[in-house]
Write an enzyme that holds these catalytic residues in place. Structure first.
Site, PDB file in Angstrom:
ATOM      1  CE1 TYR A 118      -1.977   7.248  -5.508  1.00 12.73           C
ATOM      2  CE2 TYR A 118      -0.872   7.115  -3.374  1.00 12.73           C
ATOM      3  CZ  TYR A 118      -1.069   6.641  -4.662  1.00 12.73           C
ATOM      4  OH  TYR A 118      -0.353   5.558  -5.094  1.00 12.73           O
ATOM      5  CD  GLU A 206      -2.139   4.098  -7.670  1.00 12.15           C
ATOM      6  OE1 GLU A 206      -2.451   3.634  -8.786  1.00 12.15           O
ATOM      7  OE2 GLU A 206      -1.122   4.784  -7.482  1.00 12.15           O
TER       8      GLU A 206
END
Ligand code: GDP
Ligand code: MN
Length: 397
Positions: A118, A206
């Site tokens: 991530y 993101e």
């Protein structure tokens, strides 16, 4: 302004950030021809078909599927285009899918295992610095990782005078457990990613997941990019990426009228001039036991036409139970605004089915109050802030 995944990836790629390559299609036939081109360009046999909507969690909702043949590309694209995709991040009604991204399959087997990470880039508002947030736990819900295993989330804050340093980039690759070629690739990836974030005037990147492929390449498989609206004037090409189909229709209409409108969940519509006063008015409504239905700054010219447009926008929201007009008459005199409100009200009296409380403060405010009271309309005048709040409270009961 939010972008689709394929647009976000386009921006990333223009800064040299490694991405899962793909092309966007709006019909199943187009998806098949793009898949053929991708196979020629990348050598991929398998493709992923990904719904393009402004919401995450698409995989969970059936909006991301692997196609192992051109026939499957066609049938999956056919199924996803036009579907109402419901994900944990959409409303219960879901979002209509108009386009799919046809992308190369990057989870192919090879020398080493694939791993999902991530990574996000955003502003830390408490320190006023950009930071890179990253985790070994990619591909999952990051909120869940933050709750259950917060020690697996790392951050790297960037000093604006140096930018992201080589040491920091290496630290990120190290914390993600990488070595050898993958380590070097990750250092390059974050360095370019950070540069892309700053130079595209973004407010959020993101990337979940960032993938380490089985041959140790580092690629952005997903991309959520939010651009800073206030910088769009100098990013014309990005500004054209706006997809109004993904935005709140009332906000789109208000924008076209030059009204500064943000839709909220409450029941009291607000019409205010000036952003600061609008914020104070929303507080006032809260304190009176109501909940603002919107933020609306009508700007400097509160004439009848503008007031009428603002009423129309506010009334499109079915949750509105009362409207509070709070206008400060500085350059524009209150009596003029009052006449504008009365005129607008008369023009659309048949459509206004909620009480209206008007507070006009500033030049000629008493005269304005008199105009409103003598108009004989269902408009309640108030001059003091508290008076207006009390009237909202009473009418909401
Ligand atoms: P999201 O669900 O909206 O976050 O969409 P993502 O782009 O993150 O995709 C969801 C999931 O699809 C990823 O976490 C991967 O597990 C899977 N996925 C994405 N690309 C590929 C691919 O090329 N091959 C395979 N096998 N799976 C993929
Ligand atoms: Mn994702």
């Amino acid at each position: 302004m939010n972008l689709h995944e394929f647009q976000g990836k386009e921006i990333l790629a223009s800064f040299g950030v490694g991405i899962q390559r793909g092309k966007v299609a709006s019909t199943a036939d187009e998806a098949v021809s793009l898949a053929k081109v991708l196979t020629e360009e990348t050598g991929t046999g398998w493709h992923v078909i990904k719904a393009q909507v402004h919401a995450g969690g698409r995989g969970k909702g059936g909006g991301v599927k692997l196609a192992k043949s051109l026939d499957e590309v066609k049938s999956i694209a056919d199924q996803i285009i036009g579907m109402n995709l419901v994900t944990p991040q959409t409303s219960a009604e879901g979002k209509m899918v108009h386009q799919v991204l046809v992308a190369e399959d990057v989870y192919y087997p090879g020398e080493s295992e694939t791993s999902e990470f991530y990574m996000s880039v955003l502003l830390n508002r408490s320190t006023g610095r950009n930071m890179i947030m990253y985790s070994t736990e990619g591909g999952m819900d990051i909120e869940e990782v933050a709750e259950k295993t917060p020690h697996l989330i790392f951050t790297e804050e960037v000093d604006p005078s140096t930018g992201l340093t080589g040491f920091q980039a290496r630290n990120i690759a190290f914390n993600l457990g990488l070595s050898g070629k993958a380590f070097k690739e990750m250092v390059g990836f974050v360095t370019k990613l950070y540069k892309a974030y700053v130079e595209s005037d973004s407010s959020l990147f993101e990337i979940n997941p960032v993938l380490k492929t089985s041959d140790d390449k580092i690629l952005a498989v997903d991309a959520k990019v939010t651009l800073d609206d206030n910088a769009l004037f100098r990013r014309k090409a990005y500004a054209e990426m706006r997809d109004e189909r993904e935005e709140n229709p009332i906000e789109v209409e208000a924008k076209a009228l030059g009204l500064n409108y943000v839709d909220l969940d409450g029941n009291v519509g607000c019409m205010v001039n000036g952003a600061g006063l609008a914020m104070a008015t929303m507080d006032l409504i809260k304190m009176a036991g109501g909940d603002p239905a919107n933020f609306l700054d009508v700007g400097g010219t509160a004439n009848a036409k503008r007031v009428e447009e603002a009423f129309r926008i506010i009334l499109k929201d079915p949750n509105v139970k009362a409207i509070l007009v709070n206008i400060f008459g500085g350059i524009v005199r209150c009596d003029r605004v009052a006449n504008g409100i009365v005129e607008a009200y008369k023009n659309m009296a048949d459509q206004i089915n909620v009480p209206i409380i008007v507070r006009l403060q500033g030049t000629n405010s008493e005269l304005a109050k008199q105009i409103i009271e003598e108009s004989g309309l269902e408009v309640h005048a108030a001059v003091e802030f508290q008076e207006a709040a009390d009237k909202v409270k009473a009418l909401l009961r």
